[in-house]
Design an enzyme around this catalytic site. Structure first.
Site, mmCIF file in Angstrom:
data_model
loop_
_atom_site.group_PDB
_atom_site.id
_atom_site.type_symbol
_atom_site.label_atom_id
_atom_site.label_comp_id
_atom_site.label_asym_id
_atom_site.label_seq_id
_atom_site.Cartn_x
_atom_site.Cartn_y
_atom_site.Cartn_z
ATOM 1 N N HIS A 189 0.779 -1.409 -0.065
ATOM 2 C CA HIS A 189 0.039 0.083 0.118
ATOM 3 C C HIS A 189 0.717 1.307 0.032
ATOM 4 C CE1 HIS A 189 -3.157 -2.919 0.260
ATOM 5 N NE2 HIS A 189 -3.832 -2.002 -0.429
ATOM 6 N N ARG A 296 -10.494 3.348 -2.646
ATOM 7 C CA ARG A 296 -10.487 2.396 -1.485
ATOM 8 C C ARG A 296 -10.945 2.996 -0.172
ATOM 9 N NH1 ARG A 296 -5.726 1.378 -5.056
ATOM 10 N NH2 ARG A 296 -5.556 -1.121 -4.930
ATOM 11 N N ARG A 332 -15.519 1.485 -3.320
ATOM 12 C CA ARG A 332 -15.459 -0.125 -2.712
ATOM 13 C C ARG A 332 -15.733 0.020 -1.527
ATOM 14 N NH1 ARG A 332 -10.023 -3.136 -3.594
ATOM 15 N NH2 ARG A 332 -9.302 -1.884 -1.784
ATOM 16 N N GLU A 431 -11.755 -10.621 -8.433
ATOM 17 C CA GLU A 431 -10.172 -10.909 -7.973
ATOM 18 C C GLU A 431 -9.891 -12.096 -7.335
ATOM 19 O OE1 GLU A 431 -9.508 -7.634 -5.148
ATOM 20 O OE2 GLU A 431 -11.478 -7.802 -4.053
ATOM 21 N N ASN A 454 -4.453 -7.260 -8.681
ATOM 22 C CA ASN A 454 -3.553 -7.396 -7.814
ATOM 23 C C ASN A 454 -3.558 -8.681 -6.897
ATOM 24 O OD1 ASN A 454 -2.529 -4.722 -8.086
ATOM 25 N ND2 ASN A 454 -3.549 -3.772 -6.646
ATOM 26 N N ASP A 455 -5.182 -8.958 -6.505
ATOM 27 C CA ASP A 455 -5.565 -10.115 -5.890
ATOM 28 C C ASP A 455 -5.553 -11.321 -6.742
ATOM 29 O OD1 ASP A 455 -5.450 -9.652 -2.906
ATOM 30 O OD2 ASP A 455 -6.913 -8.176 -3.348
ATOM 31 N N ARG A 465 1.108 -11.643 -2.406
ATOM 32 C CA ARG A 465 1.573 -10.182 -3.003
ATOM 33 C C ARG A 465 2.638 -9.183 -2.393
ATOM 34 N NH1 ARG A 465 -4.298 -7.039 -3.103
ATOM 35 N NH2 ARG A 465 -3.099 -4.997 -3.035
ATOM 36 N N CYS A 502 -8.622 -2.483 -12.032
ATOM 37 C CA CYS A 502 -8.300 -1.240 -11.262
ATOM 38 C C CYS A 502 -7.152 -1.805 -10.525
ATOM 39 C CB CYS A 502 -9.558 -0.982 -10.327
ATOM 40 S SG CYS A 502 -10.167 -2.552 -9.141
#
Ligand code: PEP
Ligand code: MG
Length: 570
Positions: A189, A296, A332, A431, A454-455, A465, A502
């Site tokens: 992050h 987020r 989200r 995801e 990402n996931d 990750r 995204c």
């Protein structure tokens, strides 16, 4: 001169002096002392210093966040003023002949126990405040700076183990030219925040960071991951040339600001920005973003000891909508768990947090938390094209359950006569591999998809990750990953719904034409990547994009796909 490479996570070149952010060592040892008065004086000094620091924080909070948020600091000041609190420490020093640090630790435990034993829930919660102010006093006793980032006045490159979201938020407005973290990778992050702020950054430096001393002259290249310590004249000259080229490219990209995302022959791909705080939307709008493809919302819940109220959330969501002036804003719902902690929820530590109690799983279990957020979202939807997106969906039942809670939120607001917008579009993140595989069924339940690569990569390649030891296995171009994206896009296209990406893949240089060729209609990324994505798309026709995608899908391995991709980028 010393050179090495780690993982480039946020593009850009930086040249400045190193500033090392030390880990706070708050361990306390029971040292005995002889000069009681001197030790007591240390306590008095540390408390006085804490009073000044807190008063300053209160003023800043009042100015930057609001009067309500500043009140917590008033409560802390009152506690520090309480003679029992200070005499608790000086008393322990006199009675036990121990050092001030140890007295501070014991005093804190005593007060916390006292508060926790009280019947009143409000008073029990004060134990956390005691912990907070005691930590501040202890830091002052140990001579640990309040926060090294707050004290930055000269241009610097930060070196840290990792940076928390609040650390990264602190960087805003400071002359921090870049940062290097020991742990993490492209999707950690702190890296995501660096990209949204447009600050060059490198992650996963590990022990190589030990080569850097405070004040060293440093060069950093956020795209290649290269770090140069004490560069020689020739390297500095090269750097200057590269920097001038970077500036030229920036000027070229600026010409895309007011253009819509599209291929050379006009196939539309909507280019949007990812945000973590409502203020980030301003930068997305300034850089020509066609919407916010991912807000987020969990960032509003992190790095604090309480939960944001419905009112606070409403204000944040409304602000993002207003900044985007009618353009879509996809918010989200809470995606906590995994590597994102929310202290106020006291979630148990799990063996496999990324596979555990996370995101929609928490919201469907703790519906009060979910209802508060959904109410705030429905109310804020009156101020723009706000859309709601559920994360970590693996089945149609989860979507239906989430929609039931959304209906409940609407019913409650109607019954209370509170104004809201009932016609909000609802989408899901794709995801989890099974969601991609069953995308045809899920497409019938929602208004849009957004692929969280990402996931999706982490789950389909079975690679954590944020674990830099195995980051070589994290392969966005793995044909298996591309096939999952293709499947999802096909199901969305056939059902007439939008399908975005995204995850970080959307903003990776050169990737926009590939994703367009796979059938993706929207790309949401760090604000700083949007212009380059528009330029990449404009360089190719849709047919070319489709050919690229077909070739990568047919590649026999991730390595083969990566080689093809690198060849096109030359
Ligand atoms: C993703 O998984 O790709 C995503 C966008 O969500 P996050 O990185 O917050 O998990
Ligand atoms: Mg995700």
């Amino acid at each position: 001169m010393l050179k090495w490479k780690a993982i480039g996570v946020s593009e850009g070149l930086a040249h400045a002096k190193a500033l090392i952010i030390k880990e706070e060592d708050l361990t306390v040892v029971k040292d005995t002392i002889t000069d009681v008065a001197a030790e007591q004086q240390r306590v008095t000094d540390a408390v006085e210093k804490a009073q000044v620091q807190i008063a300053q924080l209160r003023d800043e909070a009042e100015k930057n966040i609001g009067a309500a948020e500043a009140e917590i600091f008033d409560a802390h000041l009152l506690m520090l003023d309480d003679p029992d609190f200070v005499e608790g420490m000086t008393g322990i020093i006199a009675d036990e002949k121990v050092c001030a640090e140890y007295a501070c630790f014991v005093n804190c435990e005593n007060f916390q126990q006292m508060f926790r034993a009280m019947d009143d829930e409000y008073m029990q919660a004060r134990a956390a405040d005691i912990g907070d102010i005691s930590k501040r006093v202890l830091k002052n006793l140990k001579g640990i700076a309040d926060n090294a980032i707050d004290a930055v006045t000269e241009p610097c490159i930060l070196i840290a183990n990792d940076l928390t979201p609040s650390d990264t938020a602190r960087i805003g407005g400071k002359p921090v030219m870049g940062f290097i973290t020991r742990i993490g990778g492209r999707t950690s992050h702190s890296a995501i925040m660096a990209r949204s702020m447009g600050i060059p950054a490198i992650a996963g430096a590990g022990d190589r960071a030990d080569d850097i001393a405070d004040g060293d002259d440093l060069l950093l290249d956020g795209s290649t991951g290269e770090v140069v310590i004490a560069p020689d004249a020739e390297t500095l000259a090269d750097f200057k040339t590269k920097k001038a080229e970077e500036e030229k490219r920036r000027e070229f990209l600026a010409t895309y600001r007011d253009r819509e995302g599209a291929t050379a022959d006009g196939r539309r791909v909507v280019i949007e920005g990812n945000i973590g705080k409502p203020d980030d939307a301003v930068r997305v709008a300034e850089l020509g973003g066609e919407g916010v493809g991912l807000f987020r919302s969990e960032f509003l819940f992190m790095d604090r000891d309480d939960l944001p109220s419905e009112e606070e959330q409403f204000g944040a969501y409304k602000k993002a909508c207003e900044a985007m002036a009618g353009k879509p804003v996809i918010i989200r719902t809470l995606d906590i768990g995994g590597d994102k902690e929310v202290p106020a929820l006291s979630l148990e530590k799990e063996q496999n947090p990324f596979l555990g109690y996370r995101a929609i799983r928490i919201c469907l279990n703790q519906t009060d938390l979910f209802l508060t957020q959904l109410r705030a979202l429905l109310r804020a939807a009156q101020y723009g094209d706000l859309r709601i997106m559920f994360p970590m969906i693996s089945s149609a039942e989860e979507i239906r359950s989430a929609k039931q809670v959304l209906q409940q939120a609407k019913d409650l607001l109607t019954a209370e006569g509170v104004a809201f917008n009932a016609n909000v579009k609802v989408g899901i993140m794709i995801e989890i591999p099974v969601a991609a595989i069953c995308a045809d069924a899920l497409a019938k339940e929602v208004d849009f998809f957004s692929i969280g690569t990402n996931d999706l990569i982490q789950y389909s390649c079975a690679v954590d990750r944020i674990n830099e030891k195995i980051s070589y296995l994290y392969r966005p171009l793995h044909p298996g990953v591309l096939r999952l994206i293709r499947m999802t896009a096909k199901a969305a296209n056939e059902n007439g719904i939008e399908v975005g990406v995204c995850g970080e893949m959307a903003g990776t240089p050169g990737m926009a034409p590939i994703l367009c060729g796979l059938g993706v209609t929207n790309l949401s990324m760090s604000a700083s990547a949007m212009l380059a994505a528009k330029a990449d798309l404009a360089d190719h026709t849709f047919a070319e994009c489709q050919t690229f995608a077909e070739q990568l899908l047919a590649a026999p391995s991730a390595t083969a796909a990566e080689e093809l991709f690198a060849g096109w980028r030359k």
